[in-house]
Design an enzyme around this catalytic site. Structure first.
Site, short mmCIF file in Angstrom:
data_model
loop_
_atom_site.label_atom_id
_atom_site.label_comp_id
_atom_site.label_asym_id
_atom_site.label_seq_id
_atom_site.Cartn_x
_atom_site.Cartn_y
_atom_site.Cartn_z
N CYS A 120 0.78 -1.13 -0.07
CA CYS A 120 0.25 -0.08 0.16
C CYS A 120 0.88 1.47 0.39
CB CYS A 120 -0.89 0.15 0.97
SG CYS A 120 -1.56 1.73 1.24
N CYS A 121 1.75 1.28 0.57
CA CYS A 121 3.36 2.08 0.65
C CYS A 121 3.56 3.21 -0.27
CB CYS A 121 3.85 2.30 2.57
SG CYS A 121 3.19 2.75 3.66
N CYS A 206 -1.27 8.71 7.74
CA CYS A 206 -2.32 7.86 7.07
C CYS A 206 -3.49 7.89 8.08
CB CYS A 206 -2.89 7.25 6.11
SG CYS A 206 -1.74 7.47 4.45
N CYS A 209 -3.61 4.24 9.87
CA CYS A 209 -2.24 3.25 9.70
C CYS A 209 -1.75 4.31 10.82
CB CYS A 209 -1.48 3.62 9.43
SG CYS A 209 -1.83 3.07 7.51
N CYS A 231 7.59 4.60 6.04
CA CYS A 231 7.06 4.41 4.61
C CYS A 231 7.30 3.13 3.21
CB CYS A 231 5.77 4.88 4.18
SG CYS A 231 6.84 6.66 3.82
S1 SF4 Z 1 0.56 4.74 5.33
FE1 SF4 Z 1 -1.04 3.37 5.27
S2 SF4 Z 1 -2.12 3.74 4.22
FE2 SF4 Z 1 -0.63 5.35 4.09
S3 SF4 Z 1 -0.47 4.86 2.18
FE3 SF4 Z 1 1.51 3.75 3.95
S4 SF4 Z 1 -0.22 1.54 4.28
FE4 SF4 Z 1 -0.57 2.55 3.08
#
Ligand code: SF4
Length: 241
Positions: A120-121, A206, A209, A231
């Site tokens: 996701c990151c 985010c 998280c 991240c």
């Molecule tokens: S911090 Fe969490 S929601 Fe944001 S990009 Fe990374 S995994 Fe995705």
């Protein structure tokens, strides 16, 4: 490491807040000496460090590109604060978006922040940010060594090679600053801060998280529920072969 000397000071000297502010202004002036507005950018998460550094950079270059990584998952308070500062400070704000919206990603992959936060990151932060940074020669960040154990070796000035092979000059003028330094300076300059600090958040990313820190001695202990601490943006990537 590239060094810019301040008479009587090295980047590792213990310094007063006034001396630290002078050093930051010196670094900014040195790097922003050219009239080209598009050679340097500043990444801004709208956390206190970034907003302070932005405040100081605007003194020298009011139209510096300000890159905000809009993952689509930020707190409503973060978006509202970003918009307020962008308007009040007349920012040249560049809202960097991932290839896919949150809805598209969730339809395709589900809740990656739960099942595969690294992925996701990578999709929502690392890839879009590295693509944006490649347009510049100089990259300012508000990173500090004290923020996390993964940042203790952070250099004030370093070359950073993107996966594309492009190298940018990455500057973290607040590298040796304490949280207290940041807060004192924000007070000194009357900088309003993201309201989430008032309810106990100390490191704000985010919303899925980020929680209030679980360890009072670790300001990033509320990030990713302790499963990871970065991240990936600030980790030097290996160039593509
Ligand atoms: S911090 Fe969490 S929601 Fe944001 S990009 Fe990374 S995994 Fe995705």
């Amino acid at each position: 490491m590239i060094s810019i000397e301040t008479p009587g000071l090295t980047s590792d000297s213990p310094r007063t807040l006034d001396e630290k502010l002078a050093r930051v202004r010196e670094l900014l002036a040195h790097e922003l000496a050219t009239p080209d507005n598009n050679d340097a950018c500043l990444t801004c998460s709208f956390q206190a460090e970034d907003v302070l550094l932005l405040h100081l950079a605007l003194e020298l270059r009011p139209a510096i590109p300000v890159i905000f990584l809009d993952t689509g998952y930020h707190f409503a308070e973060t978006y509202a604060y970003r918009d307020r500062i962008a308007t009040d400070w007349n920012l040249n704000l560049i809202n960097v978006l991932p290839k896919h919206t949150v809805a598209e990603q969730e339809l395709e992959h589900g809740l990656l922040y739960q099942t595969a936060p690294d992925r996701c990151c990578s999709l929502r932060k690392v890839e879009p940010l590295f693509a944006a940074i490649a347009n510049y020669k100089i990259w300012f960040t508000g990173l500090r060594r004290e923020q996390a154990r993964s940042r203790t070796a952070l250099e004030e000035i370093a070359d950073f090679t993107l996966p594309s092979g492009i190298t940018v000059r990455k500057l973290s003028p607040l590298a040796d600053w304490t949280t207290r330094d940041v807060w004192q300076s924000c007070t000194l300059y009357g900088i309003p801060l993201l309201p989430l600090y008032e309810v106990g958040y100390t490191s704000i990313g985010c919303s899925p998280c980020t929680t209030i820190p679980t360890d009072p001695n670790d300001p990033r202990s509320g990030r990713w529920a302790g499963h990871k601490i970065e991240c990936g943006i600030h980790i030097q990537a290996a160039p593509n072969s």
